[in-house]
Design a protein around this motif. Sequence first.
Motif, PDB file in Angstrom:
ATOM      1  N   GLU A 160     -15.160   1.459   5.221  1.00  0.00           N
ATOM      2  CA  GLU A 160     -13.769   1.716   4.833  1.00  0.00           C
ATOM      3  C   GLU A 160     -13.100   2.647   5.833  1.00  0.00           C
ATOM      4  OE1 GLU A 160     -15.759   1.884   0.521  1.00  0.00           O
ATOM      5  OE2 GLU A 160     -16.212   2.818   2.460  1.00  0.00           O
ATOM      6  N   SER A 161     -11.800   2.535   5.901  1.00  0.00           N
ATOM      7  CA  SER A 161     -10.994   3.433   6.727  1.00  0.00           C
ATOM      8  C   SER A 161      -9.598   3.500   6.129  1.00  0.00           C
ATOM      9  CB  SER A 161     -10.948   2.961   8.173  1.00  0.00           C
ATOM     10  OG  SER A 161     -10.384   1.668   8.265  1.00  0.00           O
ATOM     11  N   GLY A 162      -8.837   4.478   6.592  1.00  0.00           N
ATOM     12  CA  GLY A 162      -7.440   4.575   6.181  1.00  0.00           C
ATOM     13  C   GLY A 162      -7.150   5.638   5.150  1.00  0.00           C
ATOM     14  N   GLY A 163      -8.177   6.289   4.632  1.00  0.00           N
ATOM     15  CA  GLY A 163      -7.935   7.348   3.676  1.00  0.00           C
ATOM     16  C   GLY A 163      -7.382   8.585   4.364  1.00  0.00           C
ATOM     17  N   GLY A 164      -6.994   9.559   3.556  1.00  0.00           N
ATOM     18  CA  GLY A 164      -6.474  10.794   4.115  1.00  0.00           C
ATOM     19  C   GLY A 164      -5.648  11.564   3.119  1.00  0.00           C
ATOM     20  N   LEU A 165      -4.885  12.498   3.646  1.00  0.00           N
ATOM     21  CA  LEU A 165      -4.021  13.359   2.842  1.00  0.00           C
ATOM     22  C   LEU A 165      -2.581  12.882   2.969  1.00  0.00           C
ATOM     23  CD1 LEU A 165      -3.485  15.958   1.179  1.00  0.00           C
ATOM     24  CD2 LEU A 165      -3.343  17.167   3.377  1.00  0.00           C
ATOM     25  N   VAL A 166      -1.924  12.702   1.848  1.00  0.00           N
ATOM     26  CA  VAL A 166      -0.540  12.238   1.858  1.00  0.00           C
ATOM     27  C   VAL A 166       0.221  12.947   0.757  1.00  0.00           C
ATOM     28  CG1 VAL A 166      -1.021  10.289   0.319  1.00  0.00           C
ATOM     29  CG2 VAL A 166       0.910  10.155   1.905  1.00  0.00           C
ATOM     30  N   GLN A 167       1.503  13.133   0.948  1.00  0.00           N
ATOM     31  CA  GLN A 167       2.333  13.742  -0.083  1.00  0.00           C
ATOM     32  C   GLN A 167       2.679  12.724  -1.157  1.00  0.00           C
ATOM     33  OE1 GLN A 167       5.732  15.512   1.901  1.00  0.00           O
ATOM     34  NE2 GLN A 167       4.697  17.486   2.008  1.00  0.00           N
ATOM     35  N   ALA A 168       2.942  13.222  -2.341  1.00  0.00           N
ATOM     36  CA  ALA A 168       3.364  12.343  -3.422  1.00  0.00           C
ATOM     37  C   ALA A 168       4.583  11.531  -2.992  1.00  0.00           C
ATOM     38  CB  ALA A 168       3.683  13.170  -4.667  1.00  0.00           C
ATOM     39  N   GLY A 169       4.549  10.251  -3.339  1.00  0.00           N
ATOM     40  CA  GLY A 169       5.598   9.340  -2.931  1.00  0.00           C
ATOM     41  C   GLY A 169       5.316   8.604  -1.641  1.00  0.00           C
ATOM     42  N   GLY A 170       4.283   9.038  -0.936  1.00  0.00           N
ATOM     43  CA  GLY A 170       3.930   8.397   0.321  1.00  0.00           C
ATOM     44  C   GLY A 170       3.076   7.159   0.129  1.00  0.00           C
ATOM     45  N   SER A 171       2.664   6.583   1.254  1.00  0.00           N
ATOM     46  CA  SER A 171       1.879   5.354   1.245  1.00  0.00           C
ATOM     47  C   SER A 171       0.647   5.492   2.130  1.00  0.00           C
ATOM     48  CB  SER A 171       2.722   4.184   1.757  1.00  0.00           C
ATOM     49  OG  SER A 171       3.835   3.947   0.923  1.00  0.00           O
ATOM     50  N   LEU A 172      -0.363   4.739   1.783  1.00  0.00           N
ATOM     51  CA  LEU A 172      -1.564   4.594   2.605  1.00  0.00           C
ATOM     52  C   LEU A 172      -2.026   3.157   2.536  1.00  0.00           C
ATOM     53  CD1 LEU A 172      -3.785   7.718   1.739  1.00  0.00           C
ATOM     54  CD2 LEU A 172      -2.650   7.266   3.914  1.00  0.00           C
TER      55      LEU A 172
ATOM     56  N   ASN B 199       1.397   2.324  -2.454  1.00  0.00           N
ATOM     57  CA  ASN B 199       2.738   2.881  -2.294  1.00  0.00           C
ATOM     58  C   ASN B 199       3.060   3.851  -3.425  1.00  0.00           C
ATOM     59  OD1 ASN B 199       3.152   1.199  -0.030  1.00  0.00           O
ATOM     60  ND2 ASN B 199       3.883  -0.461  -1.352  1.00  0.00           N
ATOM     61  N   ASN B 200       4.055   4.692  -3.174  1.00  0.00           N
ATOM     62  CA  ASN B 200       4.504   5.662  -4.172  1.00  0.00           C
ATOM     63  C   ASN B 200       3.306   6.386  -4.796  1.00  0.00           C
ATOM     64  OD1 ASN B 200       6.238   7.087  -5.858  1.00  0.00           O
ATOM     65  ND2 ASN B 200       6.342   5.468  -7.395  1.00  0.00           N
ATOM     66  N   LEU B 201       2.480   6.934  -3.945  1.00  0.00           N
ATOM     67  CA  LEU B 201       1.258   7.566  -4.418  1.00  0.00           C
ATOM     68  C   LEU B 201       1.551   8.797  -5.251  1.00  0.00           C
ATOM     69  CD1 LEU B 201      -0.855   7.012  -1.217  1.00  0.00           C
ATOM     70  CD2 LEU B 201      -1.551   6.337  -3.532  1.00  0.00           C
ATOM     71  N   LYS B 202       0.668   9.028  -6.226  1.00  0.00           N
ATOM     72  CA  LYS B 202       0.806  10.144  -7.140  1.00  0.00           C
ATOM     73  C   LYS B 202      -0.444  11.017  -7.067  1.00  0.00           C
ATOM     74  CE  LYS B 202       3.383   7.154 -10.302  1.00  0.00           C
ATOM     75  NZ  LYS B 202       3.487   6.604 -11.673  1.00  0.00           N
ATOM     76  N   PRO B 203      -0.325  12.285  -7.439  1.00  0.00           N
ATOM     77  CA  PRO B 203      -1.518  13.159  -7.389  1.00  0.00           C
ATOM     78  C   PRO B 203      -2.700  12.587  -8.171  1.00  0.00           C
ATOM     79  CG  PRO B 203       0.452  14.482  -7.631  1.00  0.00           C
ATOM     80  CD  PRO B 203       0.889  13.048  -7.745  1.00  0.00           C
ATOM     81  N   GLU B 204      -2.430  11.869  -9.241  1.00  0.00           N
ATOM     82  CA  GLU B 204      -3.525  11.296 -10.037  1.00  0.00           C
ATOM     83  C   GLU B 204      -4.228  10.132  -9.336  1.00  0.00           C
ATOM     84  OE1 GLU B 204      -0.375  11.828 -11.032  1.00  0.00           O
ATOM     85  OE2 GLU B 204       0.339  10.208 -12.347  1.00  0.00           O
ATOM     86  N   ASP B 205      -3.690   9.684  -8.195  1.00  0.00           N
ATOM     87  CA  ASP B 205      -4.384   8.681  -7.403  1.00  0.00           C
ATOM     88  C   ASP B 205      -5.457   9.291  -6.511  1.00  0.00           C
ATOM     89  OD1 ASP B 205      -1.205   7.095  -6.966  1.00  0.00           O
ATOM     90  OD2 ASP B 205      -2.812   6.465  -8.322  1.00  0.00           O
ATOM     91  N   THR B 206      -5.518  10.606  -6.478  1.00  0.00           N
ATOM     92  CA  THR B 206      -6.527  11.285  -5.680  1.00  0.00           C
ATOM     93  C   THR B 206      -7.920  10.899  -6.160  1.00  0.00           C
ATOM     94  OG1 THR B 206      -5.100  13.162  -5.167  1.00  0.00           O
ATOM     95  CG2 THR B 206      -7.483  13.531  -5.048  1.00  0.00           C
ATOM     96  N   ALA B 207      -8.740  10.398  -5.240  1.00  0.00           N
ATOM     97  CA  ALA B 207     -10.078   9.919  -5.577  1.00  0.00           C
ATOM     98  C   ALA B 207     -10.776   9.471  -4.301  1.00  0.00           C
ATOM     99  CB  ALA B 207     -10.005   8.747  -6.554  1.00  0.00           C
ATOM    100  N   VAL B 208     -12.054   9.184  -4.439  1.00  0.00           N
ATOM    101  CA  VAL B 208     -12.768   8.466  -3.387  1.00  0.00           C
ATOM    102  C   VAL B 208     -12.658   6.980  -3.709  1.00  0.00           C
ATOM    103  CG1 VAL B 208     -14.964   8.072  -2.227  1.00  0.00           C
ATOM    104  CG2 VAL B 208     -14.367  10.385  -3.009  1.00  0.00           C
ATOM    105  N   TYR B 209     -12.223   6.219  -2.751  1.00  0.00           N
ATOM    106  CA  TYR B 209     -12.017   4.785  -2.929  1.00  0.00           C
ATOM    107  C   TYR B 209     -13.172   4.031  -2.270  1.00  0.00           C
ATOM    108  CZ  TYR B 209      -7.380   5.528  -4.806  1.00  0.00           C
ATOM    109  OH  TYR B 209      -6.326   5.908  -5.611  1.00  0.00           O
ATOM    110  N   TYR B 210     -13.786   3.147  -3.044  1.00  0.00           N
ATOM    111  CA  TYR B 210     -14.921   2.365  -2.584  1.00  0.00           C
ATOM    112  C   TYR B 210     -14.567   0.885  -2.561  1.00  0.00           C
ATOM    113  CZ  TYR B 210     -17.716   6.533  -3.683  1.00  0.00           C
ATOM    114  OH  TYR B 210     -18.233   7.805  -3.740  1.00  0.00           O
TER     115      TYR B 210
END
Length: 120
Positions: A6-18, A83-94
């Motif tokens: 996997e790739s593409g994870g990181g730190l983003v502000q609420a409302g941002g996209s990854l 899109n429109n990421l929220k703090p509750e989306d914070t996690a490790v994605y597998y």
Amino acid sequence: QVQLVESGGGLVQAGGSLRLSCAASGSIGEIGQMGWYRQTQGQERDFVASINTAGMPNVNGALEDRFTISRDNAKSTLYLQMNNLKPEDTAVYYCYAGLRPVGGNWDNYWGQGTQVTVSS
């Protein structure tokens, strides 16, 4: 040896996209269904989305207005547009894939995980 990376994870502000990517490599015979789960500390992995070989998606109903899953079969790569990421989306994605290695049997394979952190 088959692996998912996997790739593409990181730190983003609420409302941002990854956009997460998951590339399968090695001696691949066939790839079946692919998908994403996510996990926060101390919790079980939660289903995010899956996609079959024909490209038919299945997204967690709570996320389908913000998350899109896709795949590029020619590149053996899975994507998750968030899109429109929220703090509750914070996690490790597998990511995972049902996969048959060359000369082998079907099995489920998992990536190592990528951290997504959404700041408020």
